[in-house]
Design an enzyme around this catalytic site. Structure first.
Site, short mmCIF file in Angstrom:
data_model
loop_
_atom_site.label_atom_id
_atom_site.label_comp_id
_atom_site.label_asym_id
_atom_site.label_seq_id
_atom_site.Cartn_x
_atom_site.Cartn_y
_atom_site.Cartn_z
N HIS A 27 54.44 27.29 59.88
CA HIS A 27 53.58 26.76 59.09
C HIS A 27 52.91 27.87 58.28
CE1 HIS A 27 53.30 23.55 62.30
NE2 HIS A 27 54.07 23.13 61.42
N GLU A 78 50.28 23.92 56.54
CA GLU A 78 49.33 22.85 57.73
C GLU A 78 47.99 23.00 56.95
OE1 GLU A 78 47.40 23.17 62.06
OE2 GLU A 78 49.39 24.13 61.63
N HIS A 96 49.28 34.39 47.12
CA HIS A 96 49.71 33.10 46.64
C HIS A 96 50.97 32.62 47.68
CE1 HIS A 96 52.55 36.01 44.78
NE2 HIS A 96 53.65 35.25 45.38
N GLU A 144 53.01 30.44 43.29
CA GLU A 144 54.02 31.19 42.09
C GLU A 144 55.36 30.04 42.27
OE1 GLU A 144 56.58 35.13 40.91
OE2 GLU A 144 55.47 34.94 43.18
#
Length: 290
Positions: A27, A78, A96, A144
């Site tokens: 995650h 998460e 990002h 992105e």
């Protein structure tokens, strides 16, 4: 005494452990100001699925897990909503997330139609061939979008900025068994980057570390939290990390052991730049899901 004897614990056998261990990205964890709004955007605009949701009123927070496939095999986001907190500072260090898609142009138009903010229209960089674009989610987190013909992990990157690329590469190679799958230096744009993963970029999620020339420190904000990675042995993995932090910086922030009430064994640590990683026991993680 512990300080003096610690370097001796980084034996060749221990250093090999992260490379042999059964690891994958589980995650990326971060905080949002309105859980329902973000779920709606991620499912309708980005094409993710809501896989599970939990509310913990006694601790005043809710979680939602979203991704492009089952948690047993895919990298997920998460999301955490803390009761009453409607916005977060993302800081200057977080870069990002990235999503691979067969058609960036089509996805950008779909996101735009669903209220997404396009911050870079689809195109290539000068001299490059990969088509990409950037969009923001409702909280301002950047995604992105990367055009790829074939890929097995749509949620494919987390980009963080670091103050010393060589030190960070060494840290993640030794502490987590990651390997550099791609490097690029762009002097014209004054930055260097390295992609680190457990497999090639088309087959797995990667951690993208970016060094901007001359910038050694970044603000963390309070939005992005950590990456979670699976391990077969939390205790042994923590031993490796502990030794590596003494050589390269960073620190263990949670000693290995079970989380009270959940019994999932974890350990957590900060890298030399203060970015957090949580290692989660693989068997315990699968029990959580079922």
């Amino acid at each position: 005494m512990a300080e003096a004897s610690a370097p001796a614990t980084l034996t060749p056998e221990l250093l090999e452990w992260p490379k042999k261990d059964n690891r994958r990205f589980l995650h990326a964890v971060y905080r949002v100001g309105n859980l329902d709004r973000t779920i709606k955007f991620y499912t309708e605009a980005l094409g993710m699925k809501l896989l599970r949701k939990r509310d913990v009123p006694e601790e005043k927070y809710s979680n939602a897990f979203l991704g492009f496939g089952p948690e047993e095999s895919h990298f997920l986001v998460e999301l955490t909503y803390n009761y009453g907190v409607s916005s977060y500072d993302i800081g200057t260090g977080f870069g990002h997330f990235a999503i691979a898609t067969p058609d960036v142009y089509k996805l950008v138009e779909h996101i735009r139609a669903n209220g997404g903010k396009v911050t870079r229209e689809p195109g290539t960089v000068q001299g490059g061939s990969t088509v990409f674009a950037f969009v923001n989610d409702p909280d301002g987190y950047s995604f992105e979008l990367i055009q790829r013909e074939s890929f097995s992990e749509p949620l494919c990157q987390v980009m963080l900025r670091v103050g010393d690329l060589e030190r960070s590469i060494k840290f993640y190679e030794k502490a987590l068994g990651l390997r550099v799958v791609m490097r690029a230096d762009r002097p014209q744009d004054k930055f260097s980057l390295a992609m680190l993963g457990y497999d090639e970029e088309e087959k797995t999620a990667v951690l993208e570390l970016t060094y901007n020339y001359g910038v050694t420190e970044y603000t963390k904000g309070n939005g992005y939290a950590q990456i979670a990675i699976g391990t077969d042995d939390v205790y042994k993995s923590a031993e490796v990390v502990n030794a590596v932090t003494q050589e390269l910086g960073g620190k263990i922030t949670r000693q290995p052991g079970p989380i009270p009430g959940l019994n999932t064994k974890i350990t957590s640590f900060l890298d030399p730049d203060g970015w957090k990683t949580v290692l989660v026991d693989n068997k315990d993680f699968l029990k959580e899901l079922h």
